[in-house]
Write a protein that holds these residues in place. Structure first.
Motif, PDB file in Angstrom:
ATOM      1  N   LEU A  44       0.844  -1.194   0.000  1.00  0.00           N
ATOM      2  CA  LEU A  44       0.000   0.000   0.000  1.00  0.00           C
ATOM      3  C   LEU A  44       0.882   1.247   0.000  1.00  0.00           C
ATOM      4  O   LEU A  44       2.011   1.211   0.496  1.00  0.00           O
ATOM      5  CB  LEU A  44      -0.905  -0.003   1.233  1.00  0.00           C
ATOM      6  CG  LEU A  44      -1.956  -1.121   1.287  1.00  0.00           C
ATOM      7  CD1 LEU A  44      -2.512  -1.272   2.701  1.00  0.00           C
ATOM      8  CD2 LEU A  44      -3.087  -0.841   0.303  1.00  0.00           C
ATOM      9  N   PRO A  45       0.371   2.374  -0.490  1.00  0.00           N
ATOM     10  CA  PRO A  45       1.187   3.583  -0.569  1.00  0.00           C
ATOM     11  C   PRO A  45       1.396   4.270   0.772  1.00  0.00           C
ATOM     12  O   PRO A  45       2.247   5.146   0.900  1.00  0.00           O
ATOM     13  CB  PRO A  45       0.391   4.477  -1.519  1.00  0.00           C
ATOM     14  CG  PRO A  45      -1.023   4.038  -1.349  1.00  0.00           C
ATOM     15  CD  PRO A  45      -0.947   2.558  -1.133  1.00  0.00           C
ATOM     16  N   LEU A  46       0.583   3.900   1.771  1.00  0.00           N
ATOM     17  CA  LEU A  46       0.694   4.453   3.119  1.00  0.00           C
ATOM     18  C   LEU A  46       0.629   3.309   4.112  1.00  0.00           C
ATOM     19  O   LEU A  46       0.134   2.223   3.799  1.00  0.00           O
ATOM     20  CB  LEU A  46      -0.458   5.427   3.411  1.00  0.00           C
ATOM     21  CG  LEU A  46      -0.573   6.699   2.592  1.00  0.00           C
ATOM     22  CD1 LEU A  46      -1.881   7.400   2.944  1.00  0.00           C
ATOM     23  CD2 LEU A  46       0.602   7.625   2.862  1.00  0.00           C
ATOM     24  N   ARG A 102     -15.360   7.155  -4.675  1.00  0.00           N
ATOM     25  CA  ARG A 102     -14.631   8.200  -3.970  1.00  0.00           C
ATOM     26  C   ARG A 102     -15.613   9.255  -3.467  1.00  0.00           C
ATOM     27  O   ARG A 102     -16.525   9.667  -4.180  1.00  0.00           O
ATOM     28  CB  ARG A 102     -13.607   8.864  -4.886  1.00  0.00           C
ATOM     29  CG  ARG A 102     -12.552   7.913  -5.413  1.00  0.00           C
ATOM     30  CD  ARG A 102     -11.542   8.648  -6.269  1.00  0.00           C
ATOM     31  NE  ARG A 102     -10.666   7.712  -6.979  1.00  0.00           N
ATOM     32  CZ  ARG A 102      -9.671   8.079  -7.761  1.00  0.00           C
ATOM     33  NH1 ARG A 102      -9.417   9.385  -7.952  1.00  0.00           N
ATOM     34  NH2 ARG A 102      -8.932   7.172  -8.379  1.00  0.00           N
ATOM     35  N   LEU A 103     -15.408   9.667  -2.231  1.00  0.00           N
ATOM     36  CA  LEU A 103     -16.120  10.814  -1.659  1.00  0.00           C
ATOM     37  C   LEU A 103     -15.058  11.844  -1.335  1.00  0.00           C
ATOM     38  O   LEU A 103     -14.449  11.802  -0.263  1.00  0.00           O
ATOM     39  CB  LEU A 103     -16.880  10.406  -0.395  1.00  0.00           C
ATOM     40  CG  LEU A 103     -18.136   9.554  -0.581  1.00  0.00           C
ATOM     41  CD1 LEU A 103     -18.693   9.148   0.770  1.00  0.00           C
ATOM     42  CD2 LEU A 103     -19.180  10.309  -1.378  1.00  0.00           C
ATOM     43  N   GLY A 104     -14.814  12.748  -2.272  1.00  0.00           N
ATOM     44  CA  GLY A 104     -13.681  13.640  -2.095  1.00  0.00           C
ATOM     45  C   GLY A 104     -12.403  12.818  -2.079  1.00  0.00           C
ATOM     46  O   GLY A 104     -12.103  12.094  -3.028  1.00  0.00           O
ATOM     47  N   ARG A 105     -11.688  12.875  -0.972  1.00  0.00           N
ATOM     48  CA  ARG A 105     -10.448  12.114  -0.839  1.00  0.00           C
ATOM     49  C   ARG A 105     -10.629  10.870   0.042  1.00  0.00           C
ATOM     50  O   ARG A 105      -9.661  10.251   0.446  1.00  0.00           O
ATOM     51  CB  ARG A 105      -9.354  13.034  -0.288  1.00  0.00           C
ATOM     52  CG  ARG A 105      -8.904  14.062  -1.327  1.00  0.00           C
ATOM     53  CD  ARG A 105      -8.196  15.253  -0.729  1.00  0.00           C
ATOM     54  NE  ARG A 105      -7.032  14.872   0.069  1.00  0.00           N
ATOM     55  CZ  ARG A 105      -6.280  15.740   0.735  1.00  0.00           C
ATOM     56  NH1 ARG A 105      -6.580  17.038   0.680  1.00  0.00           N
ATOM     57  NH2 ARG A 105      -5.252  15.337   1.432  1.00  0.00           N
ATOM     58  N   PHE A 106     -11.863  10.517   0.304  1.00  0.00           N
ATOM     59  CA  PHE A 106     -12.187   9.292   1.036  1.00  0.00           C
ATOM     60  C   PHE A 106     -12.578   8.200   0.046  1.00  0.00           C
ATOM     61  O   PHE A 106     -13.067   8.485  -1.045  1.00  0.00           O
ATOM     62  CB  PHE A 106     -13.357   9.519   1.996  1.00  0.00           C
ATOM     63  CG  PHE A 106     -13.087  10.477   3.115  1.00  0.00           C
ATOM     64  CD1 PHE A 106     -12.703  10.020   4.363  1.00  0.00           C
ATOM     65  CD2 PHE A 106     -13.220  11.844   2.920  1.00  0.00           C
ATOM     66  CE1 PHE A 106     -12.464  10.898   5.409  1.00  0.00           C
ATOM     67  CE2 PHE A 106     -12.979  12.736   3.948  1.00  0.00           C
ATOM     68  CZ  PHE A 106     -12.596  12.261   5.194  1.00  0.00           C
ATOM     69  N   PRO A 180      -3.980  11.429   0.972  1.00  0.00           N
ATOM     70  CA  PRO A 180      -3.240  12.280   0.039  1.00  0.00           C
ATOM     71  C   PRO A 180      -3.664  11.940  -1.385  1.00  0.00           C
ATOM     72  O   PRO A 180      -3.944  10.778  -1.707  1.00  0.00           O
ATOM     73  CB  PRO A 180      -1.778  11.898   0.296  1.00  0.00           C
ATOM     74  CG  PRO A 180      -1.761  11.288   1.662  1.00  0.00           C
ATOM     75  CD  PRO A 180      -3.089  10.623   1.832  1.00  0.00           C
ATOM     76  N   ARG A 181      -3.689  12.937  -2.241  1.00  0.00           N
ATOM     77  CA  ARG A 181      -4.215  12.727  -3.593  1.00  0.00           C
ATOM     78  C   ARG A 181      -3.490  11.615  -4.342  1.00  0.00           C
ATOM     79  O   ARG A 181      -4.107  10.854  -5.093  1.00  0.00           O
ATOM     80  CB  ARG A 181      -4.168  14.035  -4.381  1.00  0.00           C
ATOM     81  CG  ARG A 181      -5.056  15.118  -3.778  1.00  0.00           C
ATOM     82  CD  ARG A 181      -5.215  16.310  -4.684  1.00  0.00           C
ATOM     83  NE  ARG A 181      -5.949  17.378  -4.004  1.00  0.00           N
ATOM     84  CZ  ARG A 181      -7.264  17.423  -3.866  1.00  0.00           C
ATOM     85  NH1 ARG A 181      -7.988  16.442  -4.369  1.00  0.00           N
ATOM     86  NH2 ARG A 181      -7.856  18.422  -3.245  1.00  0.00           N
ATOM     87  N   ASP A 182      -2.179  11.514  -4.148  1.00  0.00           N
ATOM     88  CA  ASP A 182      -1.433  10.498  -4.894  1.00  0.00           C
ATOM     89  C   ASP A 182      -1.597   9.098  -4.316  1.00  0.00           C
ATOM     90  O   ASP A 182      -1.114   8.126  -4.903  1.00  0.00           O
ATOM     91  CB  ASP A 182       0.046  10.870  -4.979  1.00  0.00           C
ATOM     92  CG  ASP A 182       0.720  10.976  -3.616  1.00  0.00           C
ATOM     93  OD1 ASP A 182       0.019  10.862  -2.584  1.00  0.00           O
ATOM     94  OD2 ASP A 182       1.944  11.188  -3.576  1.00  0.00           O
ATOM     95  N   ALA A 183      -2.284   8.980  -3.173  1.00  0.00           N
ATOM     96  CA  ALA A 183      -2.500   7.661  -2.565  1.00  0.00           C
ATOM     97  C   ALA A 183      -3.890   7.104  -2.864  1.00  0.00           C
ATOM     98  O   ALA A 183      -4.135   5.914  -2.662  1.00  0.00           O
ATOM     99  CB  ALA A 183      -2.302   7.733  -1.054  1.00  0.00           C
ATOM    100  N   ILE A 184      -4.796   7.955  -3.330  1.00  0.00           N
ATOM    101  CA  ILE A 184      -6.184   7.518  -3.498  1.00  0.00           C
ATOM    102  C   ILE A 184      -6.300   6.379  -4.504  1.00  0.00           C
ATOM    103  O   ILE A 184      -6.884   5.327  -4.202  1.00  0.00           O
ATOM    104  CB  ILE A 184      -7.079   8.701  -3.927  1.00  0.00           C
ATOM    105  CG1 ILE A 184      -7.100   9.777  -2.846  1.00  0.00           C
ATOM    106  CG2 ILE A 184      -8.507   8.207  -4.193  1.00  0.00           C
ATOM    107  CD1 ILE A 184      -7.801  11.057  -3.267  1.00  0.00           C
ATOM    108  N   GLU A 185      -5.756   6.556  -5.680  1.00  0.00           N
ATOM    109  CA  GLU A 185      -5.906   5.530  -6.711  1.00  0.00           C
ATOM    110  C   GLU A 185      -5.251   4.207  -6.330  1.00  0.00           C
ATOM    111  O   GLU A 185      -5.863   3.145  -6.504  1.00  0.00           O
ATOM    112  CB  GLU A 185      -5.357   6.032  -8.047  1.00  0.00           C
ATOM    113  CG  GLU A 185      -5.602   5.041  -9.195  1.00  0.00           C
ATOM    114  CD  GLU A 185      -5.234   5.613 -10.542  1.00  0.00           C
ATOM    115  OE1 GLU A 185      -5.239   4.847 -11.518  1.00  0.00           O
ATOM    116  OE2 GLU A 185      -4.953   6.825 -10.626  1.00  0.00           O
ATOM    117  N   PRO A 186      -4.021   4.200  -5.775  1.00  0.00           N
ATOM    118  CA  PRO A 186      -3.430   2.911  -5.383  1.00  0.00           C
ATOM    119  C   PRO A 186      -4.241   2.180  -4.318  1.00  0.00           C
ATOM    120  O   PRO A 186      -4.407   0.953  -4.398  1.00  0.00           O
ATOM    121  CB  PRO A 186      -2.043   3.295  -4.867  1.00  0.00           C
ATOM    122  CG  PRO A 186      -1.730   4.595  -5.527  1.00  0.00           C
ATOM    123  CD  PRO A 186      -3.039   5.301  -5.664  1.00  0.00           C
TER     124      PRO A 186
END
Length: 229
Positions: A44-46, A102-106, A180-186
Motif C-alpha cells: 500500500l502507498p501508506l 470516492r467521496l472527495g479524498r475518502f 493524500p491525492r497520490d494515494a487515493i488511486e493505489p
C-alpha cells in the motif's frame, strides 16, 4: 455498559464474507468490541493504520441516524423499545448492490442503483426518534458551521442536530481516512481487487443496528432490530 452517545447504523451481517473482510480492514469489530488484525494485503502507498485511522473507531457501518446524546428524561431502555417498535413497521428491502467510490479524498462503498428505500429508512429514523436526541452544544454547532454549510444543511443542523440528513443524506460505508491525492488511486485499486468480487448483488437490508460510543470513542453494537418485526 453505559454509552455517551448513540447512533443508528446499517451494519452488514457479521457472517457475510465481504463484511468480515471490511471489519478486518478497518481493524475494529464493534460486535465483539475488540481490535482485529488486518487482512493480508498487497503493498500500500501508506501505512495501513494511517489509511483507516479516521473510520476505525466507528466500525463497519453506514450511518442512518447520526450520533446523539440522550436528552433529559429519556433512557437507553426507552430508546431500544422505540427502535424496536419503529422498525417493526418498516418493510425490509434489497439494494441492487454496492460499489467502491470516492467521496472527495475518502474511499467508501456507495449504493449501486436506486437509493430510494434506504433514504426513506434514514429519514424515518432521524425524524421519529428525534425525541431522544439532546440538542447540540454551542461548541458542536460552531464546529459543524466551521466547515461551511449550505442553507439546506444549516436548516438540518438547526432542526435535526446534523447537517447531512434528509435531502442531504448520502449513504456511504467509509473505508478510509482522507487520503493524500497520490494515494487515493493505489488504495482504491487494492480494495477493488480484494473487495469487489465479494460484494453481494442484491444486498438484503433486514435490520437496523443501535450502537453506542464508549468513553474511548469507539462504537459498540448494542442491539439489532429486525425490519418488519
Amino acid at each position: 455498559m453505559e454509552y455517551k452517545r448513540y447512533a443508528l447504523y446499517y451494519a452488514p451481517p457479521e457472517d457475510a464474507e465481504w463484511a468480515r473482510f471490511c471489519t478486518r480492514w478497518l481493524g475494529w469489530d464493534m460486535t465483539e468490541g475488540q481490535v482485529v488484525a488486518p487482512p493480508e494485503m498487497p503493498p500500500l502507498p501508506l501505512d495501513h493504520a494511517e489509511i483507516i485511522r479516521a473510520p476505525r473507531k466507528y466500525g463497519l457501518h453506514a450511518t442512518l441516524k447520526p450520533p446523539f446524546r440522550l436528552t433529559n428524561g429519556t433512557t437507553r431502555e426507552g430508546l431500544e423499545k422505540a427502535c424496536e417498535d419503529l422498525c417493526a413497521h418498516i418493510a425490509p428491502f434489497d439494494l441492487d448492490g454496492l460499489q467502491l467510490a470516492r467521496l472527495g479524498r475518502f474511499i467508501a462503498l456507495r449504493i449501486q442503483g436506486s437509493d430510494t428505500a434506504m433514504r426513506a429508512l434514514a429519514d424515518t429514523l432521524v425524524r421519529d426518534l428525534d425525541g431522544f436526541r439532546a440538542p447540540p452544544t454551542d461548541e458542536e454547532l460552531k464546529r459543524r458551521r466551521g466547515k461551511g454549510l449550505t442553507p439546506a444543511q444549516e436548516a438540518n443542523l438547526v432542526q435535526w442536530g446534523y447537517p447531512y440528513v434528509m435531502e442531504e443524506f448520502r449513504f456511504h460505508i467509509t473505508l478510509s481516512s482522507s487520503l493524500p491525492r497520490d494515494a487515493i488511486e493505489p488504495v482504491e485499486t487494492v480494495l477493488h481487487e480484494r473487495l469487489t468480487p465479494l460484494l453481494p448483488q442484491p444486498v438484503p437490508i433486514r435490520n437496523v443496528a443501535l450502537v453506542g460510543e464508549a468513553d474511548d470513542g469507539k462504537f459498540h453494537m448494542v442491539r439489532r432490530f429486525r425490519l418488519g418485526g
